[in-house]
Design a protein around this motif. Structure first.
Motif, mmCIF file in Angstrom:
data_model
loop_
_atom_site.group_PDB
_atom_site.id
_atom_site.type_symbol
_atom_site.label_atom_id
_atom_site.label_comp_id
_atom_site.label_asym_id
_atom_site.label_seq_id
_atom_site.Cartn_x
_atom_site.Cartn_y
_atom_site.Cartn_z
ATOM 1 N N GLY A 143 16.222 -14.340 2.669
ATOM 2 C CA GLY A 143 16.054 -15.828 2.249
ATOM 3 C C GLY A 143 17.312 -16.630 2.633
ATOM 4 N N ASP A 144 17.301 -17.597 1.583
ATOM 5 C CA ASP A 144 18.597 -18.476 2.266
ATOM 6 C C ASP A 144 19.872 -17.664 1.506
ATOM 7 O OD1 ASP A 144 20.261 -20.673 2.789
ATOM 8 O OD2 ASP A 144 19.784 -21.618 0.835
ATOM 9 N N PRO A 145 20.805 -17.459 2.445
ATOM 10 C CA PRO A 145 21.940 -16.550 2.150
ATOM 11 C C PRO A 145 22.935 -17.509 1.406
ATOM 12 C CG PRO A 145 22.393 -17.514 4.128
ATOM 13 C CD PRO A 145 20.957 -17.646 3.752
ATOM 14 N N TYR A 146 23.470 -16.766 0.213
ATOM 15 C CA TYR A 146 24.147 -17.817 -0.552
ATOM 16 C C TYR A 146 25.666 -16.831 -0.936
ATOM 17 C CZ TYR A 146 22.179 -14.566 -4.203
ATOM 18 O OH TYR A 146 21.702 -13.285 -4.857
ATOM 19 N N MET A 147 25.775 -15.766 -0.438
ATOM 20 C CA MET A 147 27.095 -15.113 -0.624
ATOM 21 C C MET A 147 27.410 -14.400 0.613
ATOM 22 S SD MET A 147 29.112 -12.394 -1.443
ATOM 23 C CE MET A 147 27.838 -11.092 -2.222
ATOM 24 N N ILE A 148 28.552 -14.256 1.026
ATOM 25 C CA ILE A 148 29.484 -13.173 2.124
ATOM 26 C C ILE A 148 30.490 -12.649 1.492
ATOM 27 C CG2 ILE A 148 30.478 -15.051 3.315
ATOM 28 C CD1 ILE A 148 29.856 -13.500 5.772
ATOM 29 N N ASP A 149 30.497 -11.205 1.818
ATOM 30 C CA ASP A 149 31.929 -10.537 1.193
ATOM 31 C C ASP A 149 32.514 -10.178 2.870
ATOM 32 O OD1 ASP A 149 33.684 -9.026 0.190
ATOM 33 O OD2 ASP A 149 32.756 -8.148 -1.140
#
Length: 356
Positions: A143-149
């Motif tokens: 989906g629409d990505p909202y977080m990256i680690d």
């Protein structure tokens, strides 16, 4: 098509990548000269590697390169790049383009007002593994990505990957974080394995990026991760519909049924090069040199740089950028924000820049 010709300014560890690429793909690249600071260094380059090493700019220019690669130390990259731009040469410079905001602005003005042709060799988005991950996210599995680690690359490189994975472009951001220092045993280096038990104190940096559109990035990195057998590198991206976790993709389909699978990597027989990466039959990455019919496939770092060099011909002839200069300058600007946040211990907010 004749090989594009280039000269390298600098003779350090990074400069040698370009020589290996030219040796591997002579049909596409020819190094006309490597400009060294001393005759001693030039002689060593000629004797050990067969590089056409010189010590004067006139000798460097005599080869009539189509573009110049600037691979000097970070403190000098900006000045040396501007020097060769003023001579009229297209420049592909190593990262970061500059360390100071005023210099980043000068580079942009040189491009916009004087027509300087500058590209920055921010190669990580061209890494087969990262390119495949970015493509998977763009294909909508999460989906629409909202977080990256992200715990894989350092400052300006991480800025590039964060923006690409999350699709945040030039969004304004707030950055805050802290630096910690821990002991770790050295096990590897640029020049080979370390087995003497030496221990060094290493800085571990943790930063949070909050973007104006509501997305978030968490950065956690220690430079030893580039060369260590006991410190790994990781990336995780989350969206409403799924998660990318290194090589694993978990997602729900249109019927809301959850799925999980591994990206499949097809390597060369010796294991050094990556031919292609796919997920459940969908192609995420194909090595451009295999598509060109080349039998030799280089490791990821050289492959990524060589991919950028392939684009230099089109950039020079048609003005189509390999990596938009505005993005490269933004990457370097984010590095400045990161340093400010770590130095002050306070949240730092970005401001619009002339390249936004």
């Amino acid at each position: 098509m004749y090989p594009i010709q280039f000269a390298v300014i600098g003779s350090g560890w990074r400069a040698l990548f370009y020589w290996r690429i030219a040796c591997a793909y002579p049909a596409y690249f020819q190094m006309t000269a490597m400009l060294c600071r001393t005759e001693e260094k030039a002689a060593r380059m000629r004797e050990e590697y067969g590089i056409p090493a010189v010590t004067s700019e006139l000798e460097c220019q005599a080869g009539k390169p189509d573009f110049v690669v600037v691979a000097v130390n970070k403190l000098s990259i900006c000045q040396v790049s501007m020097h060769w731009l003023k001579k009229g040469y297209p420049v592909l410079c190593e990262t970061p383009a500059a360390l100071e905001l005023s210099d980043l602005q000068r580079l942009w003005r040189m491009r916009m007002e004087e027509g300087g042709k500058l590209q920055v060799a921010e190669q990580y988005f061209c890494y087969p593994t990262f390119q495949a991950g970015i493509r998977a996210v763009q294909m909508g599995y999460l989906g629409d990505p909202y977080m990256i680690d992200l715990s894989a690359v350092h400052d300006y490189h991480s800025a590039s990957l964060i923006r690409r994975y999350l699709g945040v472009g030039m969004e304004m951001m707030t950055v805050f974080g802290k630096k910690y220092t821990y002991p770790v045993e050295e096990t590897d280096s640029r020049y080979g394995a370390i087995r003497d038990g030496r221990v060094s104190m290493r800085d571990r940096v943790r930063l949070t990026f909050e973007f104006s559109g509501g997305k978030t990035a968490f950065y956690d990195f220690d430079g030893i991760q580039y060369h260590s057998h006991i410190r790994s590198r990781h990336i995780r991206v989350m969206g409403q519909c799924g998660e990318l976790d290194d090589w694993t993709i978990r997602y729900v389909d249109r019927e809301h049924v959850p799925h999980a699978g591994q990206m499949m990597v097809e390597r060369t027989q010796d294991g050094t090069g990556i031919r292609q990466i796919s997920f459940q039959g969908q192609m995420l990455y194909e090595n451009p040199f295999e598509l060109l019919g080349e039998k030799v496939l280089l490791p990821q770092d050289e492959t990524a740089i060589a991919s950028m060099m392939l684009g230099m011909r089109r950039y020079i002839e048609e003005g189509v950028e390999v990596y938009p200069l505005a993005e490269a300058l933004q990457d370097a600007y984010v590095r400045i924000l990161m340093e400010e946040a770590l130095g002050s211990g306070q949240a730092v907010r970005s401001e619009p820049q002339i390249w936004n």
